[in-house]
Design a protein around this motif. Structure first.
Motif, PDB file in Angstrom:
ATOM      1  N   GLU A 243      38.810  30.489  52.052  1.00 40.19           N
ATOM      2  CA  GLU A 243      38.627  30.471  50.604  1.00 40.19           C
ATOM      3  C   GLU A 243      37.957  31.760  50.141  1.00 40.19           C
ATOM      4  O   GLU A 243      36.961  32.205  50.706  1.00 40.19           O
ATOM      5  N   GLY A 244      38.549  32.386  49.126  1.00 39.95           N
ATOM      6  CA  GLY A 244      38.009  33.618  48.586  1.00 39.95           C
ATOM      7  C   GLY A 244      38.590  34.880  49.184  1.00 39.95           C
ATOM      8  O   GLY A 244      38.367  35.976  48.660  1.00 39.95           O
ATOM      9  N   ASN A 245      39.343  34.754  50.267  1.00 33.98           N
ATOM     10  CA  ASN A 245      39.928  35.919  50.902  1.00 33.98           C
ATOM     11  C   ASN A 245      41.104  36.436  50.077  1.00 33.98           C
ATOM     12  O   ASN A 245      41.909  35.657  49.561  1.00 33.98           O
ATOM     13  N   SER A 246      41.216  37.746  49.966  1.00 29.45           N
ATOM     14  CA  SER A 246      42.276  38.342  49.142  1.00 29.45           C
ATOM     15  C   SER A 246      43.672  38.041  49.670  1.00 29.45           C
ATOM     16  O   SER A 246      44.655  38.125  48.924  1.00 29.45           O
ATOM     17  N   SER A 247      43.795  37.687  50.949  1.00 27.28           N
ATOM     18  CA  SER A 247      45.112  37.377  51.506  1.00 27.28           C
ATOM     19  C   SER A 247      45.715  36.125  50.876  1.00 27.28           C
ATOM     20  O   SER A 247      46.914  35.877  51.014  1.00 27.28           O
ATOM     21  N   GLY A 248      44.907  35.352  50.169  1.00 29.57           N
ATOM     22  CA  GLY A 248      45.425  34.186  49.468  1.00 29.57           C
ATOM     23  C   GLY A 248      46.298  34.538  48.276  1.00 29.57           C
ATOM     24  O   GLY A 248      46.962  33.666  47.708  1.00 29.57           O
ATOM     25  N   ARG A 249      46.337  35.835  47.929  1.00 29.05           N
ATOM     26  CA  ARG A 249      47.124  36.260  46.768  1.00 29.05           C
ATOM     27  C   ARG A 249      48.428  36.963  47.146  1.00 29.05           C
ATOM     28  O   ARG A 249      49.164  37.402  46.265  1.00 29.05           O
ATOM     29  N   VAL A 250      48.698  37.067  48.443  1.00 32.83           N
ATOM     30  CA  VAL A 250      49.873  37.856  48.848  1.00 32.83           C
ATOM     31  C   VAL A 250      51.199  37.142  48.570  1.00 32.83           C
ATOM     32  O   VAL A 250      52.260  37.729  48.745  1.00 32.83           O
ATOM     33  N   ASP A 251      51.127  35.894  48.135  1.00 29.12           N
ATOM     34  CA  ASP A 251      52.364  35.214  47.722  1.00 29.12           C
ATOM     35  C   ASP A 251      52.774  35.598  46.312  1.00 29.12           C
ATOM     36  O   ASP A 251      53.866  35.251  45.871  1.00 29.12           O
ATOM     37  N   MET A 252      51.885  36.304  45.595  1.00 31.94           N
ATOM     38  CA  MET A 252      52.167  36.748  44.224  1.00 31.94           C
ATOM     39  C   MET A 252      52.588  35.568  43.347  1.00 31.94           C
ATOM     40  O   MET A 252      53.552  35.636  42.581  1.00 31.94           O
TER      41      MET A 252
ATOM     42  N   LEU B 207      51.966  31.026  54.897  1.00 35.27           N
ATOM     43  CA  LEU B 207      50.821  31.934  54.981  1.00 35.27           C
ATOM     44  C   LEU B 207      49.694  31.130  55.605  1.00 35.27           C
ATOM     45  O   LEU B 207      49.171  30.196  54.988  1.00 35.27           O
ATOM     46  N   CYS B 208      49.327  31.477  56.823  1.00 36.87           N
ATOM     47  CA  CYS B 208      48.557  30.566  57.669  1.00 36.87           C
ATOM     48  C   CYS B 208      47.046  30.791  57.634  1.00 36.87           C
ATOM     49  O   CYS B 208      46.583  31.927  57.817  1.00 36.87           O
ATOM     50  N   LEU B 209      46.317  29.722  57.366  1.00 35.52           N
ATOM     51  CA  LEU B 209      44.880  29.630  57.649  1.00 35.52           C
ATOM     52  C   LEU B 209      44.058  30.717  56.962  1.00 35.52           C
ATOM     53  O   LEU B 209      43.473  31.599  57.593  1.00 35.52           O
TER      54      LEU B 209
END
Length: 295
Positions: free
Chosen positions: A269-278, A264-266
Protein backbone atom coordinates in the motif's frame (compact mmCIF):
# COMPACT_ATOMS: atom_id res chain seq x y z
CA UNK A 1 16.34 -11.21 12.50
CA UNK A 2 19.52 -9.52 13.80
CA UNK A 3 19.60 -7.32 10.67
CA UNK A 4 16.21 -5.75 11.44
CA UNK A 5 15.58 -3.67 14.56
CA UNK A 6 12.42 -2.32 16.15
CA UNK A 7 12.03 1.22 17.49
CA UNK A 8 13.95 0.30 20.66
CA UNK A 9 16.81 -1.20 18.59
CA UNK A 10 15.93 -4.75 19.55
CA UNK A 11 16.02 -7.53 16.93
CA UNK A 12 12.70 -8.12 15.20
CA UNK A 13 11.34 -11.62 15.72
CA UNK A 14 9.72 -13.52 12.87
CA UNK A 15 7.19 -16.33 12.77
CA UNK A 16 6.72 -18.22 9.53
CA UNK A 17 6.11 -21.56 7.83
CA UNK A 18 2.69 -21.51 9.49
CA UNK A 19 0.27 -24.35 8.69
CA UNK A 20 -2.80 -25.22 10.75
CA UNK A 21 -6.29 -26.66 10.87
CA UNK A 22 -8.99 -24.31 12.12
CA UNK A 23 -8.27 -25.18 15.77
CA UNK A 24 -8.08 -22.03 17.87
CA UNK A 25 -6.78 -23.78 21.02
CA UNK A 26 -3.89 -25.47 19.22
CA UNK A 27 -2.92 -22.28 17.41
CA UNK A 28 -3.02 -20.32 20.67
CA UNK A 29 -0.58 -22.78 22.24
CA UNK A 30 1.87 -22.82 19.35
CA UNK A 31 1.88 -19.05 18.82
CA UNK A 32 2.39 -18.44 22.54
CA UNK A 33 5.32 -20.84 22.57
CA UNK A 34 6.82 -19.11 19.53
CA UNK A 35 6.43 -15.66 21.12
CA UNK A 36 7.98 -16.81 24.41
CA UNK A 37 10.93 -18.36 22.58
CA UNK A 38 11.53 -15.20 20.57
CA UNK A 39 11.27 -12.95 23.64
CA UNK A 40 13.73 -15.13 25.54
CA UNK A 41 16.09 -14.80 22.58
CA UNK A 42 15.95 -10.99 22.88
CA UNK A 43 13.36 -10.10 20.25
CA UNK A 44 11.28 -6.98 20.54
CA UNK A 45 8.55 -6.56 17.94
CA UNK A 46 7.39 -9.82 16.31
CA UNK A 47 6.07 -10.02 12.75
CA UNK A 48 4.56 -12.70 10.57
CA UNK A 49 3.86 -14.72 8.67
CA UNK A 50 7.26 -14.51 7.04
CA UNK A 51 9.28 -17.52 5.96
CA UNK A 52 12.67 -16.12 6.88
CA UNK A 53 12.80 -12.89 4.83
CA UNK A 54 10.86 -10.90 2.23
CA UNK A 55 12.67 -12.60 -0.65
CA UNK A 56 10.56 -15.65 0.17
CA UNK A 57 6.91 -16.33 0.96
CA UNK A 58 5.27 -13.97 3.46
CA UNK A 59 1.88 -12.32 4.24
CA UNK A 60 -1.55 -13.89 4.58
CA UNK A 61 -3.91 -13.90 1.63
CA UNK A 62 -7.15 -12.35 2.91
CA UNK A 63 -9.17 -12.83 -0.26
CA UNK A 64 -11.44 -12.67 -2.01
CA UNK A 65 -11.22 -16.43 -2.47
CA UNK A 66 -13.75 -16.89 -5.28
CA UNK A 67 -11.08 -16.97 -8.01
CA UNK A 68 -8.06 -19.25 -8.24
CA UNK A 69 -4.65 -17.97 -7.11
CA UNK A 70 -1.99 -17.04 -9.62
CA UNK A 71 1.37 -18.76 -9.79
CA UNK A 72 3.66 -17.94 -6.83
CA UNK A 73 0.90 -16.07 -5.01
CA UNK A 74 0.73 -16.53 -1.23
CA UNK A 75 -2.26 -18.72 -0.53
CA UNK A 76 -3.80 -20.00 2.68
CA UNK A 77 -7.17 -21.00 4.17
CA UNK A 78 -9.46 -18.03 4.81
CA UNK A 79 -9.44 -18.66 8.57
CA UNK A 80 -5.70 -18.07 9.07
CA UNK A 81 -5.82 -14.27 9.68
CA UNK A 82 -8.52 -14.59 12.35
CA UNK A 83 -6.45 -17.16 14.24
CA UNK A 84 -3.56 -14.74 14.49
CA UNK A 85 -5.76 -11.76 15.36
CA UNK A 86 -7.27 -13.73 18.26
CA UNK A 87 -3.76 -14.18 19.65
CA UNK A 88 -2.65 -10.58 19.89
CA UNK A 89 -1.40 -9.91 16.36
CA UNK A 90 -2.39 -6.62 14.72
CA UNK A 91 -2.18 -5.43 11.13
CA UNK A 92 1.31 -4.14 10.33
CA UNK A 93 1.21 -3.68 6.57
CA UNK A 94 -1.33 -4.12 3.80
CA UNK A 95 -0.64 -5.38 0.27
CA UNK A 96 -2.71 -6.05 -2.82
CA UNK A 97 -2.55 -7.42 -6.36
CA UNK A 98 -4.24 -5.90 -9.39
CA UNK A 99 -5.70 -7.58 -12.44
CA UNK A 100 -5.57 -5.81 -15.81
CA UNK A 101 -8.18 -7.52 -18.02
CA UNK A 102 -7.13 -5.75 -21.24
CA UNK A 103 -3.45 -4.90 -21.23
CA UNK A 104 -3.70 -3.27 -24.67
CA UNK A 105 -5.29 -0.25 -22.99
CA UNK A 106 -2.48 -0.03 -20.43
CA UNK A 107 0.10 -0.45 -23.22
CA UNK A 108 -1.36 2.52 -25.07
CA UNK A 109 -1.34 4.70 -21.96
CA UNK A 110 2.29 3.89 -21.09
CA UNK A 111 3.68 4.38 -24.58
CA UNK A 112 4.46 8.06 -23.95
CA UNK A 113 6.82 7.08 -21.12
CA UNK A 114 8.61 4.70 -23.46
CA UNK A 115 9.15 7.43 -26.05
CA UNK A 116 10.24 9.96 -23.40
CA UNK A 117 12.89 7.70 -21.87
CA UNK A 118 14.23 6.68 -25.27
CA UNK A 119 14.70 10.37 -26.13
CA UNK A 120 16.81 10.83 -23.00
CA UNK A 121 19.12 7.98 -23.97
CA UNK A 122 17.70 4.90 -22.28
CA UNK A 123 17.75 1.62 -24.13
CA UNK A 124 15.95 -1.63 -23.37
CA UNK A 125 16.83 -5.24 -23.96
CA UNK A 126 15.47 -8.68 -23.19
CA UNK A 127 16.86 -11.32 -20.87
CA UNK A 128 19.43 -13.45 -22.71
CA UNK A 129 18.53 -17.07 -22.11
CA UNK A 130 21.85 -18.33 -23.44
CA UNK A 131 23.60 -16.60 -20.52
CA UNK A 132 21.20 -17.55 -17.72
CA UNK A 133 23.63 -17.27 -14.79
CA UNK A 134 25.12 -14.00 -16.04
CA UNK A 135 21.68 -12.47 -16.50
CA UNK A 136 20.54 -13.66 -13.07
CA UNK A 137 23.61 -11.99 -11.55
CA UNK A 138 22.54 -8.70 -13.15
CA UNK A 139 19.06 -9.19 -11.69
CA UNK A 140 20.57 -9.89 -8.26
CA UNK A 141 22.79 -6.79 -8.31
CA UNK A 142 19.93 -4.60 -9.51
CA UNK A 143 17.54 -6.03 -6.90
CA UNK A 144 19.98 -5.23 -4.10
CA UNK A 145 20.45 -1.68 -5.39
CA UNK A 146 16.75 -1.02 -6.03
CA UNK A 147 15.11 -2.59 -3.00
CA UNK A 148 17.67 -2.00 -0.24
CA UNK A 149 15.49 0.73 1.27
CA UNK A 150 12.29 -1.33 1.06
CA UNK A 151 10.36 -2.12 4.21
CA UNK A 152 11.80 -5.16 6.06
CA UNK A 153 14.53 -5.62 3.44
CA UNK A 154 17.47 -7.83 4.34
CA UNK A 155 20.21 -8.74 1.92
CA UNK A 156 20.73 -12.35 0.86
CA UNK A 157 23.81 -13.81 -0.76
CA UNK A 158 24.13 -14.14 -4.49
CA UNK A 159 24.29 -17.94 -4.13
CA UNK A 160 20.99 -17.96 -2.19
CA UNK A 161 19.40 -15.81 -4.90
CA UNK A 162 20.64 -18.16 -7.61
CA UNK A 163 19.31 -21.17 -5.74
CA UNK A 164 15.88 -19.53 -5.33
CA UNK A 165 15.53 -19.04 -9.08
CA UNK A 166 17.38 -22.12 -10.33
CA UNK A 167 14.11 -24.00 -10.89
CA UNK A 168 12.59 -21.23 -13.03
CA UNK A 169 14.89 -21.65 -16.03
CA UNK A 170 12.54 -24.02 -17.84
CA UNK A 171 9.46 -21.78 -17.53
CA UNK A 172 10.97 -18.33 -18.07
CA UNK A 173 10.22 -16.58 -21.32
CA UNK A 174 13.17 -14.23 -22.02
CA UNK A 175 10.96 -12.00 -24.15
CA UNK A 176 8.96 -11.11 -21.03
CA UNK A 177 11.91 -9.92 -18.92
CA UNK A 178 13.40 -6.51 -19.69
CA UNK A 179 16.47 -4.54 -18.61
CA UNK A 180 16.84 -0.76 -18.94
CA UNK A 181 20.26 0.82 -19.51
CA UNK A 182 21.18 4.50 -19.46
CA UNK A 183 23.09 6.26 -22.24
CA UNK A 184 26.38 5.04 -20.76
CA UNK A 185 25.26 1.41 -20.68
CA UNK A 186 24.74 1.32 -16.91
CA UNK A 187 21.87 -0.92 -15.82
CA UNK A 188 19.13 1.31 -14.49
CA UNK A 189 16.13 -0.97 -13.88
CA UNK A 190 14.24 -4.09 -14.85
CA UNK A 191 10.83 -5.72 -15.04
CA UNK A 192 10.49 -9.43 -14.35
CA UNK A 193 7.34 -11.10 -15.65
CA UNK A 194 6.34 -14.64 -16.52
CA UNK A 195 3.28 -16.53 -17.82
CA UNK A 196 0.75 -17.59 -15.21
CA UNK A 197 1.12 -21.36 -15.51
CA UNK A 198 -0.90 -22.03 -12.36
CA UNK A 199 -3.28 -24.47 -14.07
CA UNK A 200 -0.45 -26.37 -15.78
CA UNK A 201 1.56 -26.70 -12.56
CA UNK A 202 -1.54 -27.68 -10.56
CA UNK A 203 -2.19 -30.49 -13.05
CA UNK A 204 1.17 -32.02 -12.06
CA UNK A 205 -0.07 -32.45 -8.45
CA UNK A 206 3.42 -31.99 -7.05
CA UNK A 207 4.91 -34.89 -9.02
CA UNK A 208 7.88 -34.87 -11.42
CA UNK A 209 7.41 -38.01 -13.51
CA UNK A 210 6.88 -38.26 -17.25
CA UNK A 211 3.08 -38.27 -16.92
CA UNK A 212 3.15 -35.14 -14.75
CA UNK A 213 5.39 -33.35 -17.24
CA UNK A 214 3.00 -34.32 -20.02
CA UNK A 215 0.10 -32.88 -18.03
CA UNK A 216 2.03 -29.63 -17.68
CA UNK A 217 2.66 -29.44 -21.42
CA UNK A 218 -0.98 -30.19 -22.22
CA UNK A 219 -2.24 -27.42 -19.90
CA UNK A 220 0.46 -24.89 -20.70
CA UNK A 221 -1.21 -23.45 -23.84
CA UNK A 222 -4.29 -22.52 -21.80
CA UNK A 223 -2.37 -19.78 -19.95
CA UNK A 224 -3.68 -16.37 -20.99
CA UNK A 225 -2.33 -14.14 -18.20
CA UNK A 226 1.04 -12.52 -17.59
CA UNK A 227 2.29 -12.12 -14.01
CA UNK A 228 4.41 -9.02 -13.40
CA UNK A 229 6.36 -10.02 -10.30
CA UNK A 230 9.08 -7.39 -9.92
CA UNK A 231 9.56 -3.88 -11.25
CA UNK A 232 12.06 -1.26 -10.21
CA UNK A 233 14.67 1.35 -11.12
CA UNK A 234 17.80 2.39 -9.27
CA UNK A 235 17.42 5.42 -6.95
CA UNK A 236 19.12 7.95 -9.23
CA UNK A 237 16.54 7.37 -11.98
CA UNK A 238 13.36 7.32 -9.93
CA UNK A 239 10.88 9.88 -11.17
CA UNK A 240 12.18 9.65 -14.73
CA UNK A 241 9.26 7.51 -15.93
CA UNK A 242 11.50 4.48 -16.29
CA UNK A 243 9.12 2.18 -14.40
CA UNK A 244 6.26 3.09 -16.71
CA UNK A 245 8.50 2.59 -19.74
CA UNK A 246 9.49 -0.87 -18.52
CA UNK A 247 5.82 -1.68 -17.96
CA UNK A 248 5.10 -0.63 -21.53
CA UNK A 249 7.64 -3.23 -22.59
CA UNK A 250 5.97 -5.82 -20.35
CA UNK A 251 2.49 -5.05 -21.67
CA UNK A 252 3.47 -5.06 -25.33
CA UNK A 253 5.68 -8.15 -25.17
CA UNK A 254 2.95 -9.94 -23.23
CA UNK A 255 0.43 -9.06 -25.92
CA UNK A 256 2.80 -10.30 -28.61
CA UNK A 257 3.10 -13.60 -26.75
CA UNK A 258 -0.70 -13.93 -26.50
CA UNK A 259 -1.29 -12.67 -22.95
CA UNK A 260 -4.06 -10.06 -22.90
CA UNK A 261 -4.54 -10.27 -19.13
CA UNK A 262 -1.95 -9.11 -16.60
CA UNK A 263 -1.57 -9.63 -12.86
CA UNK A 264 0.38 -6.91 -11.05
CA UNK A 265 1.60 -8.95 -8.12
CA UNK A 266 1.89 -8.14 -4.42
CA UNK A 267 2.11 -4.36 -4.17
CA UNK A 268 2.57 -2.68 -0.79
CA UNK A 269 0.00 0.00 0.00
CA UNK A 270 1.31 3.40 -1.02
CA UNK A 271 3.91 2.08 -3.44
CA UNK A 272 4.02 3.89 -6.79
CA UNK A 273 3.94 0.56 -8.64
CA UNK A 274 0.23 0.44 -7.81
CA UNK A 275 -0.30 3.04 -10.54
CA UNK A 276 1.39 1.26 -13.44
CA UNK A 277 -1.95 -0.05 -14.69
CA UNK A 278 -2.85 3.56 -15.58
CA UNK A 279 -6.39 2.99 -14.23
CA UNK A 280 -6.87 0.00 -16.52
CA UNK A 281 -7.09 -2.60 -13.73
CA UNK A 282 -8.73 -3.37 -10.43
CA UNK A 283 -7.67 -4.79 -7.06
CA UNK A 284 -8.08 -8.55 -7.33
CA UNK A 285 -6.66 -9.75 -4.01
CA UNK A 286 -5.50 -8.40 -0.64
CA UNK A 287 -2.87 -9.55 1.85
CA UNK A 288 -1.99 -8.75 5.45
CA UNK A 289 1.28 -8.82 7.36
CA UNK A 290 0.89 -8.86 11.14
CA UNK A 291 2.82 -7.66 14.15
CA UNK A 292 2.86 -8.19 17.88
CA UNK A 293 4.20 -4.99 19.36
CA UNK A 294 7.10 -5.15 21.79
CA UNK A 295 6.10 -5.13 25.43
Amino acid sequence: SPDLKDERRRPIGMIGFFESFDKAEAVELILKEAVVWLKNAGAGEIIGPIDGDTWRRYRFNIGPFDTRPFMMEPYNPAYYPALWEKNGFELLSYYYSKHVPDSAQAADKTEKFMKRTEKTGFTFRNFRADNFEGEMKILYDLSCAIFSDNYLYTKISESDFMEMYSGTKSILNPELIWFAQDKNGKYAGFVFSFPDYFEAISAMKGKKGIISKLKFLLNKPAADTLNVKTLGSIPEYRGAGLGMALMHKAYTSGLSAGFRNVNLCLIREGNSSGRVDMDSGYVSRKYNLYQMKAG
